[in-house]
Write a protein that holds these residues in place. Structure first.
Motif, PDB file in Angstrom:
ATOM      1  N   VAL A  33       0.835  -1.205   0.000  1.00 40.16           N
ATOM      2  CA  VAL A  33       0.000   0.000   0.000  1.00 40.16           C
ATOM      3  C   VAL A  33       0.870   1.255   0.000  1.00 40.16           C
ATOM      4  CG1 VAL A  33      -1.651   1.325   1.379  1.00 40.16           C
ATOM      5  CG2 VAL A  33      -1.991  -1.116   1.039  1.00 40.16           C
ATOM      6  N   SER A  34       2.015   1.198   0.691  1.00 35.59           N
ATOM      7  CA  SER A  34       2.895   2.370   0.697  1.00 35.59           C
ATOM      8  C   SER A  34       3.480   2.621  -0.691  1.00 35.59           C
ATOM      9  CB  SER A  34       4.005   2.214   1.735  1.00 35.59           C
ATOM     10  OG  SER A  34       4.978   1.283   1.309  1.00 35.59           O
ATOM     11  N   TYR A  35       3.769   1.556  -1.447  1.00 35.39           N
ATOM     12  CA  TYR A  35       4.235   1.737  -2.825  1.00 35.39           C
ATOM     13  C   TYR A  35       3.145   2.381  -3.682  1.00 35.39           C
ATOM     14  CZ  TYR A  35       8.533  -0.964  -2.312  1.00 35.39           C
ATOM     15  OH  TYR A  35       9.772  -1.392  -1.938  1.00 35.39           O
ATOM     16  N   ILE A  36       1.906   1.977  -3.467  1.00 35.33           N
ATOM     17  CA  ILE A  36       0.802   2.521  -4.253  1.00 35.33           C
ATOM     18  C   ILE A  36       0.567   3.990  -3.907  1.00 35.33           C
ATOM     19  CG2 ILE A  36      -1.694   2.372  -4.624  1.00 35.33           C
ATOM     20  CD1 ILE A  36      -1.361  -0.688  -4.256  1.00 35.33           C
ATOM     21  N   ILE A  37       0.572   4.315  -2.607  1.00 31.31           N
ATOM     22  CA  ILE A  37       0.314   5.687  -2.175  1.00 31.31           C
ATOM     23  C   ILE A  37       1.396   6.646  -2.648  1.00 31.31           C
ATOM     24  CG2 ILE A  37       0.246   7.172  -0.117  1.00 31.31           C
ATOM     25  CD1 ILE A  37      -1.332   5.037   1.256  1.00 31.31           C
ATOM     26  N   THR A  38       2.643   6.182  -2.693  1.00 25.63           N
ATOM     27  CA  THR A  38       3.746   7.064  -3.068  1.00 25.63           C
ATOM     28  C   THR A  38       3.939   7.160  -4.578  1.00 25.63           C
ATOM     29  OG1 THR A  38       5.330   5.247  -2.788  1.00 25.63           O
ATOM     30  CG2 THR A  38       4.984   6.706  -0.908  1.00 25.63           C
ATOM     31  N   SER A  39       3.152   6.432  -5.350  1.00 25.89           N
ATOM     32  CA  SER A  39       3.257   6.478  -6.803  1.00 25.89           C
ATOM     33  C   SER A  39       2.762   7.829  -7.315  1.00 25.89           C
ATOM     34  CB  SER A  39       2.425   5.352  -7.413  1.00 25.89           C
ATOM     35  OG  SER A  39       2.274   5.544  -8.789  1.00 25.89           O
ATOM     36  N   LYS A  40       3.533   8.429  -8.207  1.00 31.04           N
ATOM     37  CA  LYS A  40       3.158   9.733  -8.763  1.00 31.04           C
ATOM     38  C   LYS A  40       1.911   9.614  -9.640  1.00 31.04           C
ATOM     39  CE  LYS A  40       7.728  11.583  -8.503  1.00 31.04           C
ATOM     40  NZ  LYS A  40       8.259  12.881  -8.526  1.00 31.04           N
ATOM     41  N   ARG A  41       1.775   8.502 -10.343  1.00 32.21           N
ATOM     42  CA  ARG A  41       0.613   8.299 -11.205  1.00 32.21           C
ATOM     43  C   ARG A  41      -0.672   8.188 -10.372  1.00 32.21           C
ATOM     44  NH1 ARG A  41       1.183   4.015 -15.708  1.00 32.21           N
ATOM     45  NH2 ARG A  41       2.141   5.795 -16.702  1.00 32.21           N
ATOM     46  N   ILE A  42      -0.605   7.435  -9.272  1.00 31.69           N
ATOM     47  CA  ILE A  42      -1.768   7.289  -8.397  1.00 31.69           C
ATOM     48  C   ILE A  42      -2.118   8.639  -7.768  1.00 31.69           C
ATOM     49  CG2 ILE A  42      -2.628   6.197  -6.291  1.00 31.69           C
ATOM     50  CD1 ILE A  42      -2.507   4.306  -8.686  1.00 31.69           C
ATOM     51  N   ASN A  43      -1.100   9.391  -7.350  1.00 34.09           N
ATOM     52  CA  ASN A  43      -1.325  10.704  -6.762  1.00 34.09           C
ATOM     53  C   ASN A  43      -2.027  11.624  -7.768  1.00 34.09           C
ATOM     54  OD1 ASN A  43      -1.283  13.032  -5.307  1.00 34.09           O
ATOM     55  ND2 ASN A  43       0.892  12.999  -4.866  1.00 34.09           N
ATOM     56  N   LEU A  44      -1.607  11.570  -9.023  1.00 32.96           N
ATOM     57  CA  LEU A  44      -2.236  12.378 -10.075  1.00 32.96           C
ATOM     58  C   LEU A  44      -3.696  11.979 -10.264  1.00 32.96           C
ATOM     59  CD1 LEU A  44      -1.749  14.513 -12.309  1.00 32.96           C
ATOM     60  CD2 LEU A  44      -1.227  12.605 -13.816  1.00 32.96           C
ATOM     61  N   LEU A  45      -3.974  10.661 -10.281  1.00 37.65           N
ATOM     62  CA  LEU A  45      -5.353  10.193 -10.442  1.00 37.65           C
ATOM     63  C   LEU A  45      -6.239  10.611  -9.272  1.00 37.65           C
ATOM     64  CD1 LEU A  45      -4.725   6.603 -11.834  1.00 37.65           C
ATOM     65  CD2 LEU A  45      -5.656   8.565 -13.073  1.00 37.65           C
ATOM     66  N   ILE A  46      -5.708  10.521  -8.054  1.00 37.08           N
ATOM     67  CA  ILE A  46      -6.473  10.918  -6.871  1.00 37.08           C
ATOM     68  C   ILE A  46      -6.801  12.408  -6.929  1.00 37.08           C
ATOM     69  CG2 ILE A  46      -6.342  11.239  -4.365  1.00 37.08           C
ATOM     70  CD1 ILE A  46      -4.720   8.630  -4.256  1.00 37.08           C
ATOM     71  N   ASN A  47      -5.808  13.224  -7.276  1.00 36.32           N
ATOM     72  CA  ASN A  47      -6.037  14.669  -7.334  1.00 36.32           C
ATOM     73  C   ASN A  47      -7.002  15.058  -8.457  1.00 36.32           C
ATOM     74  OD1 ASN A  47      -4.612  15.572  -5.093  1.00 36.32           O
ATOM     75  ND2 ASN A  47      -2.669  15.470  -6.181  1.00 36.32           N
ATOM     76  N   LYS A  48      -6.975  14.323  -9.580  1.00 33.20           N
ATOM     77  CA  LYS A  48      -7.941  14.590 -10.649  1.00 33.20           C
ATOM     78  C   LYS A  48      -9.362  14.279 -10.191  1.00 33.20           C
ATOM     79  CE  LYS A  48      -5.349  14.079 -14.936  1.00 33.20           C
ATOM     80  NZ  LYS A  48      -5.199  13.278 -16.155  1.00 33.20           N
TER      81      LYS A  48
END
Length: 89
Positions: free
Chosen positions: A25-40
């Motif tokens: 889960v920490s790898y997923i949370i720290t992913s830049k792509r996932i962060n971009l999707l969450i913010n979108k």
């Protein structure tokens, strides 16, 4: 292992969460792509909140420290309706 215990009126269950799952889960949370999707998704919803970028090197000592302190209660709450939640290392 992280243990989450939930007690409701007629239901009791416990959810064990291995440290390997926490690392994943920490790898997923720290992913830049996932962060971009969450913010979108947040922006589309109309909220002004921005999910912060978290670096893996900042989370690593936290995850290592969790395994050293087993038995510590991280979170415990009791609601007025009798529901209890406890998160324990």
């Amino acid at each position: 292992m992280l243990k989450v215990k939930v007690k409701a009126k007629d239901i009791r269950f416990s959810i064990p969460v291995p440290y390997g799952v926490l690392n994943l889960v920490s790898y997923i949370i720290t992913s830049k792509r996932i962060n971009l999707l969450i913010n979108k998704a947040i922006k589309k919803d109309g909220s002004k909140f921005i999910f912060p970028e978290i670096e893996r090197k900042d989370l690593k000592p936290l995850l290592q420290g969790l395994s050293k302190h087993s038995g510590v209660i991280l979170f415990e709450t009791k609601l007025n309706d009798g529901t209890e939640v406890e998160v324990k290392l």
